[in-house]
Enzyme design. Structure first.
Site, mmCIF file in Angstrom:
data_model
loop_
_atom_site.group_PDB
_atom_site.id
_atom_site.type_symbol
_atom_site.label_atom_id
_atom_site.label_comp_id
_atom_site.label_asym_id
_atom_site.label_seq_id
_atom_site.Cartn_x
_atom_site.Cartn_y
_atom_site.Cartn_z
ATOM 1 N N CYS B 17 -20.273 9.819 45.931
ATOM 2 C CA CYS B 17 -21.410 9.108 45.370
ATOM 3 C C CYS B 17 -21.983 8.148 46.389
ATOM 4 C CB CYS B 17 -20.993 8.321 44.141
ATOM 5 S SG CYS B 17 -20.252 9.328 42.862
ATOM 6 N N GLY B 45 -25.300 12.291 46.861
ATOM 7 C CA GLY B 45 -25.247 12.680 45.458
ATOM 8 C C GLY B 45 -26.594 13.162 44.964
ATOM 9 N N ASN B 121 -18.144 4.379 43.703
ATOM 10 C CA ASN B 121 -17.994 5.534 44.582
ATOM 11 C C ASN B 121 -16.524 5.656 44.935
ATOM 12 O OD1 ASN B 121 -18.227 7.574 46.490
ATOM 13 N ND2 ASN B 121 -18.660 6.129 48.144
ATOM 14 N N GLY B 122 -15.960 6.817 44.626
ATOM 15 C CA GLY B 122 -14.566 6.999 44.987
ATOM 16 C C GLY B 122 -13.781 7.744 43.935
ATOM 17 N N TYR B 261 -18.682 14.720 58.292
ATOM 18 C CA TYR B 261 -19.682 15.448 57.517
ATOM 19 C C TYR B 261 -20.455 14.600 56.522
ATOM 20 C CZ TYR B 261 -21.571 18.553 53.963
ATOM 21 O OH TYR B 261 -22.408 19.166 53.087
#
Lengths: 473, 473, 473, 473
Positions: B17, B45, B121-122, B261
């Site tokens: 995210c 996202g 996020n995570g 990436y």
């Protein structure tokens, strides 16, 4: 996105589109091939998308709507379009104001030979006159597009056959057009006598395919047969056999701006690779310019190739100076007043580490209004570039285009009444270099282009259309 | 896109995210800043987007929906969100099956201290245990996300203050999290003790801003202040003052895959430029590999930089071998059976002229399942490449990620139980070269990463979570 | 609701619509008046709705879409339509299969006299011939409606003026039509020579208004001026002045089914109250039938009035036997197989207490296919009615309608080849009574109706159109 | 219809809803039955609709959205909901401001016993207190509804089993509730100790069904078993067996307003036909009033039955005075300023011929704010009624409702502080007659109703909730 339909200026110059067609012996789910073809041509039009297929001998089903190809078509729409022998599709360019579904293509209608569908890329500059003549004869028009005029005119001329109607109508069209016509079990492909708009023919498993650019043939794994020739009408039957006929002696003058900016770099147009033409522009510019600088960069995406060409010849190292947000689309909200001047930041950010303290050569494909160039140069300086030398892989854009490329009036073009020196000051570059027209043409591999936007040497004699006022009243 | 909500597997590994938050002294249209920030984080996202803002002292208004940022938010939505002192936003990654609006963020709720909003996020790997404990105590959960568990736990711990609740809750979370919490007129920013997920702090005109990546600060023209530290809770007031506190001693182990990436190349994470880390990977690979070839190319977009690094060091010319269709999005229709094997063609086409008859070195950022690599190599050969040497700017991916990166079980990873030689055969390359882990870490500028996906050396001791079965039952 | 446009049967019989128009001296928000007018006419068409307004002297803006009036138009759409002197609107009937936005009205086009908009209620039975003739001359048609043919023909005939074009075109139309035409700053209202379709003229604050039924005048508080006469063309200027002209000698034969079923009961058509005509039908039936029963009831909504008339004359108490779910709309999902036979229950439920153990007289307005009657009678019996005597406030429907009423072929009509006794058996009634045609006509207050559906005495000589095959090929 | 979610007043009085549930031995497409049931209950809620079904033993799938039942559910949504043994559904009343999907039901969550779904009709007046208590314990709430509080409380109390949790929670709820709970393979139906909200039990082909009103059982052809009793919890197994248990001694005080206005006239509530109660009200009023007039009429739809009762007893002829536009829905656009005073005309028109020159008795079910009554009387006079005598089939509404009926504060009620004479003057009637409360109760067939809105004799002791301020802070 409300689509109240307001009355529009009749015919605009801002038509750029992609077309795709396919014909097969057995009924197949050809709409799916058209979908992938249009998807590969998406860069030619993000406003609307449409697909028409023939079925039950003489019927046509179609679906078109506003939006990107994959927003308009989902599994459901593709499934609802019948299996068919012939299918054509269209994507349309997004411009402000005139975008509504009434103007979307293909245009599908009942006429002399029953049901017909037409997909058109280009701009018929005598459409107002043809329309006036047809209205005088009693025709009605339900949209403001020249494409509806073109479709009605083809039908009107089709007294004996569709092919003859296309033939006679095309003789009367002045301007740019690449056309696909679906009628009965036949597919017709036409290119204007100057070949201003690209149209290429391919084949896949016995099916004949047409597309605005070769990249769309690649997308469905079709092989290139050849470009449709200027002035040529190709009539294809479901068995794959086809006949060729010329409605006018070809006077090949393809649009040079396709190579500069419009086409996808992995397409080959009239035998010349777009990628190579852009790379070669960079090489020639390097030979010409002889700028003393530390690094070379390009404005993404189209000028990166030229920048690499420049670097390879000059020996000045190539770096990435700018990063482009790849999610920018047509519905992007305008920044608030306080952010407006930095709006370019939302689209582009600078690689500070790559440019800080460096004298930079920046390649761009062209400068139209100059506002973006100015912002980019400012952005680069703020990120530490000590010098920014702008190198443009095309000549000064000095004239509007009458054949479908989105260029403004001479007044709105930064180069309309200015030379490179003045432009250089306006955009705030340390130096500004353009590619001479003859060099550009050389890179594009063909002697005779329409170069009207650069030198007013238009493919078509605009004698009778000499003022914009006359053209678009 | 129907959103019948089916019961989902509780917690998936596939959460990646982007988060963004801003706080100002005067009430402003901060939702607009969040919009631009989320837009810059869109690569993190594409499934859903949401914004929550505080208003009227203790109230929170929010809007969230499925889709890209500019599909979810238009002028109308931004206008309807009140002017505010504090705003946070979230974009969520697209994975099949579990995508529905119930899982979208920010999560907004009423709790001990009134209205609160959380953006996360995570991946909290002990969320199932926490959830079980909270359900035992009588809590209910309306979605299947670990983020709802995290939000409920923070509230549950907030017996004295929100800050203390965050402090105590975070001590109990095992896993990866970068958090933004909006409560009253305060904005809290938190990063897990390993700093697995990035979170950076900036300022603009006196407003304090947080974002997953620095590129989002650039997008709104904010200046970087510093990274949020592992284990740190930063509490910001509307006047721009802030306090810092550590809920745990920092044990910095950021995710190395962000550099490989996930992150945008124009971001700087924990002080290291993503762009440079990728470029340097290419350089080191060139030094290591010594492959006899004619040209070097990269898989767009992320591996182009590495390819350039390789070329610059090896002296082997860099060319563009592949062109990427930039309109590919999440709703893309699957090709029909007959086209499936060529599906990569819709996304990528080859520049035949650039590669024909050439021995090619192809850089890619990583190989996860290997299916795309195989198709790309086959595409390049069909377009005339005589040799394809695959050079990967990271080590073999051998282990799944438990902290939010979309990687599959060991079985599904092509390198799960295979060495480079076997993988080389499977993907059909002439040779295959990976970057050793220590070299990758070196390029990423920091000694101590979470490298679990490469060597099972996870930031977190998975002792108690040693089997997937246990983790996700 | 996907709207893939399939090729349709050219011209169907199933066109029933409502039209509304208004013209004012000052520019006003007339679209809002049209909205309320269309809303009052919603019973005449639930498939699509549209509004067109003139602006800037010679321009027309419009919006039309599938759905109920209040689903198509919201504040936003009304606000986007410019202030105007002339506005017209249209609602279209919902039939399966042929519903898509291409067939929605008003039809807006560019023609001999610039921009024009047309709204049409009715059915031009020689439209196929006119279309054929126009296609022969080179016209194209983009929909399958007779309304597009009508619009194109009016334009084609408009060699000197729009009024003259309407005049000449209407002389050539065979069939039913009530028309509103917007051109420049004028509003034209036309009714076919038989006055088959209703059209009434009113005024409000000096504005002239036209509507299919008087209830739409009531809705905007306009006063009735008079009915438009059969064969009449009324041309209205913005100052409220108007001229009347006849394109044919009036041969008044209005559709009697408007009174039986189509019109709203609070409308007055050609001077006769629909409500009273229905009430009187009930009274006459009571005088005629002399059925020995305990209670009288009607099928909601249209036959309740007749039932009351029956009760008042017979002295047999009126009761409510059936309750109608007022949320039934066009998108209602079909019941599953197991429920299909009970499908009438979703729309209608019985008041068991009112009918149990009673001999019941049930009034209905008409019996077309008979399937619903059969289910209703069965439902009543299950709820305890000991006898069900069906009394119908119109004669046996024996013939199809060619002028726009949704009736099927003779074969599909339960009375196509059957007498009352046979029908009675099929629907399971204890007795069945029809109102003789002369009595019905008497109740409708006018001597000379089109009664084709009852006795094949159509207003129009169908000599040249004697077989359906010929008509609709 | 944008759904930015603003922070709402916690708990409103305006909750009126319909619920439906079904359980079967074999897995079936029960969502379809729920669909038809909700459709029959549409009059109880037009704002949102939702269906939840269990599957795979312990899972729940659901779909809910804003809009009418047939706008929310189409074939696709029904098909996507799995075959099941247990399904429940909900429709919610439309009130301005608080309508968004977060408040839609059923509420589905994970809790002590896994996945659970709850559908609630009513108003828990001590929900703020319960919520406060639960928040104190650490719970969070994601909506502003009392239904979420109810669901969370049931779960919180479910320490041993769901049934025991329902039992203990219900003991603590003060207010009105009819509940359906889906958990595992069981369906629970509950009614508050006063039976304020209706809930009826039926069966069809061995399946057990619950619905707010009997008309929904009729819709799917189910037979009535009996009403759920006040204070009763019925637990149903998939094999159709069920157990009954009381969480409190029943103190039957059903809402009398269900008979006056809320319920559908074809329903039977607690053994009394709504239709008959309304008819009898009219009869008693006729006996009481003795008004000298020419005709009797009712305000459609609910008062038509009472008007008929009045006519039958008084011998004064019944006529239709008003026609109602049956397409009026929740999204209807507000009239412009100039039309506002005539807004009632859009909904109602008068049958001038029926009332001109007549002295009219007009029945209505109740008068709440009085604004509509005033407009209707004015409309009738304009259409020629010489006298309008208003006869109301219920007493003066003097007090707000705390249990879910949409009534305003005492100040906003026209009868809040006024007697009949004053109200008569305000609405402009010639005379005004109310039905005494004991007569109304008599017509509704049961001695002991909640009649709080008429006489402040609420079913629940409001001692602790004596001021609105306290209740809803």
């Amino acid at each position: 996105m409300k689509s109240i339909i307001l009355d529009e200026r009749q015919f605009g110059t801002h038509e750029e589109c992609g077309i795709f067609g396919i014909i097969s012996e057995e009924k197949q789910e050809l709409a799916r091939d058209v979908y992938y073809g249009l998807f590969a041509l998406q860069h030619r039009g993000q406003e609307s998308a449409g697909i028409a297929v023939s079925y039950d001998e003489d019927k046509v089903a179609y679906y078109k709507n506003m939006g990107l190809v994959n927003a308009v078509f989902h599994e459901e729409e593709l499934r609802l379009l019948p299996s068919t022998n012939v299918a054509i599709g269209h994507v349309r360019y997004s411009t402000m104001g005139s975008s509504n579904v009434v103007n979307a293509q293909p245009i599908v209608f009942y006429g002399r030979f029953g049901r017909m569908a037409v997909a058109h890329n280009g701009n018929i500059i005598n459409a107002p006159n043809i329309k006036k003549r047809m209205i005088y004869k009693g025709h009605i028009f339900q949209s403001s597009t020249d494409s509806e005029v073109l479709a009605a005119a083809i039908n009107d001329y089709s007294t004996e056959s569709v092919e003859q109607g296309i033939y006679d109508a095309c003789k009367n069209f002045v301007g740019a057009f690449a056309l696909l016509v679906l009628s009965g079990n036949k597919l017709y492909a036409v290119r204007d006598r100057n070949g201003l708009k690209p149209l290429i023919m391919g084949q896949k498993d016995g099916n004949i395919v047409f597309a605005s650019e070769s990249c769309a043939l690649d997308a469905i794994d079709a092989e290139v047969i050849r470009d449709v020739m200027p002035g040529e009408i190709i009539t294809v039957n479901t068995d794959g056999s086809y006949t060729s006929r010329y409605f006018a002696p070809p006077d090949k003058r393809p649009c040079i701006f396709e190579y500069v900016y419009l086409a996808r770099s992995d397409s080959v147009l009239d035998g010349t690779s777009v990628y190579e033409s852009r790379y070669n522009c960079g090489k020639i510019l390097a030979e010409m310019c002889n700028i003393d600088a530390d690094i070379v960069a390009g404005v993404p995406d189209s000028a990166l190739v030229s920048a690499r060409g420049y670097s390879d010849v000059s020996g000045i190292p190539y770096v990435d100076a700018l990063s482009k947000n790849r999610y920018i689309g047509r519905t992007f909200i305008q920044p608030s007043q306080s952010m407006r001047e930095n709006s370019v930041k939302i689209k582009l950010t600078a690689f500070r580490n790559n440019i800080q303290g460096k004298r930079l050569i920046l390649l761009d494909d062209s400068i139209v209004r100059g506002t973006t160039s100015k912002k980019i140069i400012s952005l680069l300086r703020k990120n530490g570039a000590t010098e920014v030398h702008m190198v443009v892989a095309s000549p000064i854009v000095k004239w509007p285009c009458y054949f479908g490329v989105d260029m403004d009036t001479k007044e709105q073009l930064i180069g309309g009444y200015r030379d490179a020196e003045e432009i250089c000051k306006l955009i705030g570059a340390d130096s500004l270099h353009y590619l001479p027209l003859e060099k550009l043409a050389e890179c594009c591999g063909c002697g005779n282009f329409c170069t009207g936007c650069f030198d007013a040497n238009y493919a078509v004699d605009l004698g009778n259309f000499h003022s914009e006022k006359l053209l678009f009243e």
